[in-house]
Design an enzyme around this catalytic site. Structure first.
Site, mmCIF file in Angstrom:
data_model
loop_
_atom_site.group_PDB
_atom_site.id
_atom_site.type_symbol
_atom_site.label_atom_id
_atom_site.label_comp_id
_atom_site.label_asym_id
_atom_site.label_seq_id
_atom_site.Cartn_x
_atom_site.Cartn_y
_atom_site.Cartn_z
ATOM 1 N N ARG A 102 -5.768 18.790 7.292
ATOM 2 C CA ARG A 102 -6.292 20.116 6.992
ATOM 3 C C ARG A 102 -7.295 20.553 8.063
ATOM 4 N NH1 ARG A 102 -9.225 20.586 1.352
ATOM 5 N NH2 ARG A 102 -10.270 18.911 2.446
ATOM 6 N N ARG B 231 0.634 10.563 -2.731
ATOM 7 C CA ARG B 231 0.997 10.876 -4.112
ATOM 8 C C ARG B 231 2.447 11.357 -4.143
ATOM 9 N NH1 ARG B 231 -2.607 8.233 -5.445
ATOM 10 N NH2 ARG B 231 -4.391 8.709 -6.787
ATOM 11 N N GLU C 41 5.508 8.496 -12.641
ATOM 12 C CA GLU C 41 5.233 7.054 -12.629
ATOM 13 C C GLU C 41 4.997 6.576 -14.048
ATOM 14 O OE1 GLU C 41 2.111 6.201 -9.840
ATOM 15 O OE2 GLU C 41 3.218 7.020 -8.164
ATOM 16 N N HIS D 226 3.336 1.553 -6.874
ATOM 17 C CA HIS D 226 1.987 2.077 -6.643
ATOM 18 C C HIS D 226 0.956 0.946 -6.508
ATOM 19 C CE1 HIS D 226 -0.586 5.914 -7.334
ATOM 20 N NE2 HIS D 226 -1.200 5.088 -6.509
HETATM 21 C C1 GLV Z 1 -4.473 5.097 -5.588
HETATM 22 O O1 GLV Z 1 -3.453 5.721 -5.472
HETATM 23 C C2 GLV Z 1 -5.762 5.662 -5.438
HETATM 24 O O2 GLV Z 1 -5.881 6.897 -5.373
HETATM 25 O O3 GLV Z 1 -6.728 4.897 -5.391
#
Ligand code: GLV
Ligand code: GLV
Length: 323
Positions: A179, A239, A268, A287
């Site tokens: 960004r 994500r 998830e 994850h």
């Molecule tokens: C894991 O995905 C975190 O955001 O710590």
């Protein structure tokens, strides 16, 4: 006056939460691998002055509105897209995350996933266990080189910079898109800032570490995959919802890109019969970016310290600044 009530949405190790038990009335959802049901979370949040939450708990406006005693939410993650920070802030509730303590660990996993996908390690390990190894042959399980290639990092926060540092060790050219530009990182890591499209067009490995925001939602769509090299590998440790997974699937089956390594998913847990998981050139992980014992302990500990700081009227260590 009674002691403050603290609710923890998952079973955490006793030694981690002991300092909280010393000072407060604490209740912990008793399951380690099962998320707290929403009705229980609502009831508990209505009573609690502090919540320790997981990234799988949705802390939205509806929940915050009825959390009348709540003063602090400590999320066991660096990401906080599961929390409506704006509403929390308006209601005077402090939200904390766990930056820094997980940076190097998550960068290790990101690079491991990149190597695993490029060198087809999961396929190779399965191949040998399934008794398919008949002889050495020149192109058996041949992958693609990582060293001296171009890595394009989307999301140059601390984790992105730690990944760039690893890439330098592999003599890679480092491009990044963020960004805002990070001149210091450019100098320290010899990284080149470019537009999103330039990065997609040039990178051999496109690595997504961007947080989920309104701006990044499905940033990786069919247009983005179309721009990538057909030999490119896509890695996502940010994500899941930053990716249009249907577009990713289409790009993979039509060989518009060569493979994907995914640690995060739009839903998830992802269902094991999800189309993406049926593809041999997809490496999928549940994850686990920050999942080492050392780092998960550090994250949980930091959450406890943040809760204690706020409940004692001190400044928390890692509060999120509402935008
Ligand atoms: C894991 O995905 C975190 O955001 O710590
Ligand atoms: C994000 O990349 C962070 O570590 O803060």
């Amino acid at each position: 006056m009674g002691r403050p009530y603290v609710f923890i949405t998952r079973k955490l190790p006793d030694d981690i939460v002991a300092p909280l038990y010393d000072k407060y009335d604490v209740n912990m959802w008793p399951h380690e691998h099962l998320a707290v049901p929403r009705d229980v979370l609502f009831k508990e949040a209505n009573q609690a002055e502090a919540l320790i939450t997981m990234l799988s708990d949705r802390i939205d406006e509806e929940l915050l509105k009825q959390s009348v005693k709540l003063r602090v939410i400590a999320n066991v993650a660096v990401g906080y897209d599961n929390i409506d920070v704006e509403t929390a802030t308006k209601r005077g509730i402090i939200v904390c995350n766990t930056p820094d303590v997980l940076t190097e660990t998550t960068a290790d996993l990101t690079f491991a996933l990149l190597l695993t996908t490029a060198r087809r390690l999961i396929e190779a390990a399965e191949f040998i266990k399934e008794g398919k190894w008949k002889s050495w042959s020149p192109l058996l399980l041949a992958g693609t080189d990582v060293h001296h290639k171009t890595i394009g990092i989307v999301g140059m926060g601390k984790i992105g910079q730690a990944v760039a540092q690893r890439a330098k060790g592999f003599h890679m050219r480092v491009l990044y898109y963020n960004r805002s530009r990070n001149i210091e990182a450019e100098r320290a890591l010899d990284a080149t800032y470019c537009s999103f499209d330039e990065l997609l067009e040039q990178a051999d490995f496109v690595v997504c570490l961007a947080p989920l925001t309104n701006e990044t939602y499905q940033l990786f769509n069919s247009r983005a995959f179309m721009k990538m090299k057909s030999s490119a590998i896509f890695i996502n440790v940010g994500r899941g919802a930053v990716v249009d997974e249907e577009a990713l699937y289409e790009a993979l089956i039509h060989e518009r890109i060569a493979g994907a390594g995914l640690d995060v998913f739009a839903q998830e847990p992802i269902r094991s019969d999800h189309p993406l998981l049926q593809l041999p050139n997809v490496v999928a992980l549940p994850h686990i970016g920050s999942a080492t014992k050392e780092t998960r302990y550090a994250m949980m500990q930091l959450c406890c310290r943040n809760v204690i700081a706020v409940l004692e009227g001190r400044k928390p260590y890692t509060a999120i600044q509402s935008q």
